[in-house]
Design an enzyme around this catalytic site. Structure first.
Site, PDB file in Angstrom:
ATOM      1  N   CYS A 150       0.819  -1.210   0.000  1.00 39.09           N
ATOM      2  CA  CYS A 150       0.000   0.000   0.000  1.00 39.09           C
ATOM      3  C   CYS A 150       0.854   1.262   0.000  1.00 39.09           C
ATOM      4  CB  CYS A 150      -0.949  -0.010   1.186  1.00 39.09           C
ATOM      5  SG  CYS A 150      -0.140  -0.217   2.781  1.00 39.09           S
ATOM      6  N   HIS A 160      -1.599   0.687   6.876  1.00 42.93           N
ATOM      7  CA  HIS A 160      -2.202   0.913   5.552  1.00 42.93           C
ATOM      8  C   HIS A 160      -2.083   2.389   5.193  1.00 42.93           C
ATOM      9  CE1 HIS A 160      -4.635   0.493   2.017  1.00 42.93           C
ATOM     10  NE2 HIS A 160      -5.459   1.439   2.445  1.00 42.93           N
ATOM     11  N   ASN A 165      -7.565   5.634  -2.544  1.00 38.24           N
ATOM     12  CA  ASN A 165      -7.253   4.455  -1.741  1.00 38.24           C
ATOM     13  C   ASN A 165      -7.107   3.240  -2.645  1.00 38.24           C
ATOM     14  OD1 ASN A 165      -7.143   2.379   0.191  1.00 38.24           O
ATOM     15  ND2 ASN A 165      -8.570   3.421   1.544  1.00 38.24           N
TER      16      ASN A 165
END
Length: 336
Positions: free
Chosen positions: A14, A119, A134
């Site tokens: 991520c 994250h 995202n």
């Protein structure tokens, strides 16, 4: 929104997706970020060695795993900060005194990086509009200017750390296109892995076709508008419940009233003809009971009649239950 670069989640990379979505291109690979992390690890090792390579602290440090990366693909804030430093970009903690003292409106910023439990994801302004990039989403999510501050506040409440991006971001195609046209999104992207079926609750008629670009005709339903719709729906439900309860109370009142009560036309717009309602009772035509008090019921009389009504109802229920129980008892043989 094909012009917007949106790198989707792969493994635990991520941090890589966050950086590339921020910069709007494939600028970093896991190998490059690993190299930055290893460099940071070496710098930390050299600082620890200054206290002596035979010290317990140094030996403990060598035994510990890297704090800047792991085998899953996670990278620390230090790695992200150093990677952005290559582009002359810096991070400022959103809720720090330094930033809050500037009293800057979030919509005037260029981008944010958000982190929670390892994250990372980016929220960036492209053209004159904000997007949630995202990597866990199936595509970019449009965020209205009015909702941006609420969105960031909600993330903070959920435990996210938010960093403001300062500096000049590299030019990208999406920035050039969205300076000319505005994206309109009707259905919000779902999380990767969710059912592809979209509900109709987010549908909305597009009212600004002139502001559309090619392939960007969808109009979003802002999250604050969704919350308003939900609030209105809940208020309507509450009103319906209140109406039902009011109807029930009126029905009970009517059922408790005797047709021979004088001056009781207040709650009976259709009084039976056989009721003994006196024309000279002093009750006004509007239903007020401020006339002859002798023909009106006192509070104690109303209480007694209400109690008598419920006692009768309880007695009827008891009798009905007893009759039903009697019917279910075995009757024995047919000849008896």
């Amino acid at each position: 929104m094909d012009a917007i670069f949106h790198e989707k989640q792969e493994g635990s990379l991520c941090a890589q997706h966050c950086l590339n979505n921020l910069l709007q291109g494939e600028y970093f690979t896991p190998v490059e970020l690993s190299s930055i992390a290893q460099q940071l690890d070496e710098e930390e090792r050299m600082r620890m060695a200054e206290g002596g390579v035979t010290s317990d602290e140094y030996r403990t440090f060598l035994q510990q795993p890297s704090g800047n990366m792991d085998d899953s693909g996670f990278f620390s804030i230090q790695v992200i900060s150093n990677a952005l430093g290559v582009w002359g970009l810096e991070l400022i903690l959103f809720n720090s005194r330094e930033y809050q003292g500037l009293m800057t409106n979030p919509i005037n910023e260029k981008a944010f990086i958000c982190n929670y439990k390892e994250h990372w994801f980016t929220v960036r302004k492209l053209g004159q509009q904000w997007f949630n990039l995202n990597s866990l989403l199936t595509g970019p999510e449009l965020i209205s200017d009015t909702y941006l501050a609420l969105f960031l506040a909600q993330l903070q409440q959920e435990g996210y750390s938010i960093f403001v991006i300062r500096g000049n971001l590299p030019e990208c195609d999406a920035e050039k296109i969205l300076k000319i046209v505005r994206v309109e999104q009707q259905q919000r992207p779902k999380l990767i892995g969710e059912d592809d079926a979209q509900t109709s609750s987010g549908l909305r008629v597009n009212l600004n076709p002139k502001d559309q670009g090619p392939g960007l005709e969808e109009r979003p339903l802002d999250s604050d508008e969704e919350q308003l719709r939900k609030a209105l729906a809940l208020s309507r439900q509450d009103m319906e419940v209140e109406d039902e309860e009011a109807d029930l109370r009126r029905a009970i009142q009517l059922s408790m009233q005797e047709p021979t009560i004088s001056g009781s036309t207040t709650s009976m717009p259709c009084a039976p003809k056989e009721s003994n309602v006196s024309a000279t009772s002093g009750t006004s035509s509007t239903g007020s009971i401020g006339g002859n008090q002798e023909n009106s019921l006192s509070a104690e009389e109303i209480r007694r009649k209400r109690q008598a009504y419920f006692d009768r109802q309880a007695q009827l229920n008891t009798q009905a239950a007893a009759a039903q129980q009697q019917d279910t008892k075995p009757t024995g043989s047919d000849g008896q």
